[in-house]
Design a protein around this motif. Structure first.
Motif, PDB file in Angstrom:
ATOM      1  N   LEU A 239      27.077   9.102 -24.035  1.00  0.00           N
ATOM      2  CA  LEU A 239      28.134   8.183 -23.608  1.00  0.00           C
ATOM      3  C   LEU A 239      28.890   8.712 -22.389  1.00  0.00           C
ATOM      4  O   LEU A 239      29.628   7.968 -21.745  1.00  0.00           O
ATOM      5  N   ALA A 240      28.719  10.001 -22.103  1.00  0.00           N
ATOM      6  CA  ALA A 240      29.356  10.594 -20.911  1.00  0.00           C
ATOM      7  C   ALA A 240      28.378  10.717 -19.746  1.00  0.00           C
ATOM      8  O   ALA A 240      28.692  11.352 -18.741  1.00  0.00           O
ATOM      9  N   THR A 241      27.202  10.095 -19.867  1.00  0.00           N
ATOM     10  CA  THR A 241      26.213  10.147 -18.787  1.00  0.00           C
ATOM     11  C   THR A 241      26.806   9.576 -17.507  1.00  0.00           C
ATOM     12  O   THR A 241      27.375   8.482 -17.509  1.00  0.00           O
TER      13      THR A 241
ATOM     14  N   GLY B 162      26.167  -1.574 -29.079  1.00  0.00           N
ATOM     15  CA  GLY B 162      25.476  -0.829 -28.037  1.00  0.00           C
ATOM     16  C   GLY B 162      25.837   0.646 -28.056  1.00  0.00           C
ATOM     17  O   GLY B 162      24.981   1.515 -27.874  1.00  0.00           O
ATOM     18  N   MET B 163      27.113   0.939 -28.286  1.00  0.00           N
ATOM     19  CA  MET B 163      27.550   2.341 -28.394  1.00  0.00           C
ATOM     20  C   MET B 163      26.844   3.036 -29.557  1.00  0.00           C
ATOM     21  O   MET B 163      26.387   4.178 -29.432  1.00  0.00           O
ATOM     22  N   ARG B 164      26.748   2.344 -30.687  1.00  0.00           N
ATOM     23  CA  ARG B 164      26.073   2.912 -31.857  1.00  0.00           C
ATOM     24  C   ARG B 164      24.604   3.177 -31.570  1.00  0.00           C
ATOM     25  O   ARG B 164      24.046   4.205 -31.987  1.00  0.00           O
ATOM     26  N   GLN B 165      23.959   2.249 -30.835  1.00  0.00           N
ATOM     27  CA  GLN B 165      22.550   2.434 -30.493  1.00  0.00           C
ATOM     28  C   GLN B 165      22.354   3.667 -29.607  1.00  0.00           C
ATOM     29  O   GLN B 165      21.432   4.458 -29.812  1.00  0.00           O
ATOM     30  N   VAL B 166      23.223   3.818 -28.604  1.00  0.00           N
ATOM     31  CA  VAL B 166      23.110   4.949 -27.682  1.00  0.00           C
ATOM     32  C   VAL B 166      23.321   6.264 -28.424  1.00  0.00           C
ATOM     33  O   VAL B 166      22.561   7.225 -28.260  1.00  0.00           O
ATOM     34  N   VAL B 167      24.353   6.305 -29.271  1.00  0.00           N
ATOM     35  CA  VAL B 167      24.662   7.537 -30.018  1.00  0.00           C
ATOM     36  C   VAL B 167      23.534   7.880 -30.983  1.00  0.00           C
ATOM     37  O   VAL B 167      23.128   9.042 -31.102  1.00  0.00           O
ATOM     38  N   ALA B 168      23.006   6.860 -31.666  1.00  0.00           N
ATOM     39  CA  ALA B 168      21.926   7.095 -32.631  1.00  0.00           C
ATOM     40  C   ALA B 168      20.668   7.628 -31.958  1.00  0.00           C
ATOM     41  O   ALA B 168      19.974   8.495 -32.486  1.00  0.00           O
ATOM     42  N   ALA B 169      20.379   7.123 -30.777  1.00  0.00           N
ATOM     43  CA  ALA B 169      19.143   7.502 -30.093  1.00  0.00           C
ATOM     44  C   ALA B 169      19.266   8.795 -29.279  1.00  0.00           C
ATOM     45  O   ALA B 169      18.313   9.576 -29.201  1.00  0.00           O
ATOM     46  N   GLU B 170      20.456   9.024 -28.684  1.00  0.00           N
ATOM     47  CA  GLU B 170      20.570  10.124 -27.718  1.00  0.00           C
ATOM     48  C   GLU B 170      21.723  11.082 -27.992  1.00  0.00           C
ATOM     49  O   GLU B 170      21.891  12.060 -27.261  1.00  0.00           O
TER      50      GLU B 170
END
Length: 310
Positions: free
Chosen positions: A69-71, A56-64
């Motif tokens: 991750l600090a949202t 999930g972390m990889r997906q968030v970083v790849a997309a945004e």
């Protein structure tokens, strides 16, 4: 003469407890913000985020980007400082006052109900102040177009939705936070007592690092227990703060609709693994910081004592 010196537990003690509680909650929740972002995404969109915490972390970083991750970091740090202030400070006030009313023997015999009752009272008060900030954080995580500033986000919620925007999640927050906090303090306190009773050296004679080890161990166990107990309500809280979730009715109606759509099994298990890791680590860190800071501030945390051993 009683076994407690009640004169030590004065206003200065309670203020120090509240400050230490605010700091320990703000620091730990802020540090684990990336985990919370992914956990919330998994709860809100399990079909898209279906590859666990790391995936999930990889997906968030790849997309945004990494910054995603600090949202919600601002509302998280501010909200949990306020909540920690009232939760830890209030817990000390209620716990000590209950013990004073009961007397030494009954306080020891009823230590678990005292811990449960004190933490429940403290958490209810804390949630009144936390709820608006938590609503802003969840909206920021679930809606990339939502304002990122803490104050701006809170103002936007009120402008668009009225006070309901702040407190639409208050009831599920109570169902989540009160059982969570009751389990957290009661399990930690009971585990701490059991560990100290099993050790050959009395707590008063143990080194500071050894005491911190007990705080971390009991805190982690308490965190996992609290995470499991409160997870269904945590899932509902994440979902109800997402715009449009559960329809347009009242809070209870929306909660019923969300629960029916999601199903009990998914409410209890979706995102539970990451949350156990997060809350176990977070709670261990909280009690480590709290129990370390209290002596630095010149006070010693209240501990239950068995009158038979005094």
């Amino acid at each position: 003469m009683g076994i407690y010196d009640w004169s030590k537990f004065n206003n200065s003690y309670y203020l120090n407890g509240a400050l230490c509680g605010g700091i320990c909650c703000s620091v730990t929740h802020g540090a684990l913000c990336p985990v919370d972002v992914v956990k919330t995404r998994i709860q809100l969109d399990p079909v898209k985020y279906n590859s666990g915490l790391i995936g999930g972390m990889r997906q968030v970083v790849a997309a945004e980007g990494v910054g995603a991750l600090a949202t919600g970091l601002g509302p998280t740090a501010a909200g949990y400082f306020v909540q920690g202030w009232f939760k830890f400070g209030g817990n000390e006030i209620f716990k000590i006052q209950f013990c004073k009313m009961l007397g030494d023997q009954k306080a020891w015999d009823l230590r678990t109900p005292v811990m449960l009752g004190a933490s429940a009272c403290a958490e209810f008060i804390a949630d009144i102040f936390l709820c608006p900030l938590e609503a802003a954080r969840i909206r920021q995580v679930s809606d990339p177009t939502f304002p990122k500033g803490t104050i701006t986000a809170m103002k936007t919620l009120v402008v668009n939705e009225g006070l309901g925007g702040w407190y639409s999640g208050f009831i599920p927050m109570l169902f989540k936070q009160i059982p969570y906090t009751m389990a957290k303090f009661a399990v930690q306190g009971s585990t701490e007592i059991a560990i100290y009773n099993a050790l050959p050296t009395k707590r008063e004679n143990m080194s500071r690092p050894a005491k911190m080890g007990v705080s971390c161990t009991s805190g982690f166990i308490a965190g996992v227990a609290a995470a499991i107990i409160s997870h269904p309500a945590d899932s509902l809280l994440s979902k109800i703060n997402k715009k449009g979730a559960g329809g347009d009715g009242g809070t209870l109606s929306r909660l019923y609709n969300i629960a029916a759509e999601t199903g009990l099994a998914k409410l209890c298990t979706t995102g539970l693994g990451p949350r156990c890791i997060m809350i176990g680590t977070l709670t261990a860190g909280q009690f480590l910081i709290f129990d370390t800071m209290m002596p630095i501030m010149g006070v010693e945390k209240f501990h239950f004592h068995d009158p038979a051993k005094h």
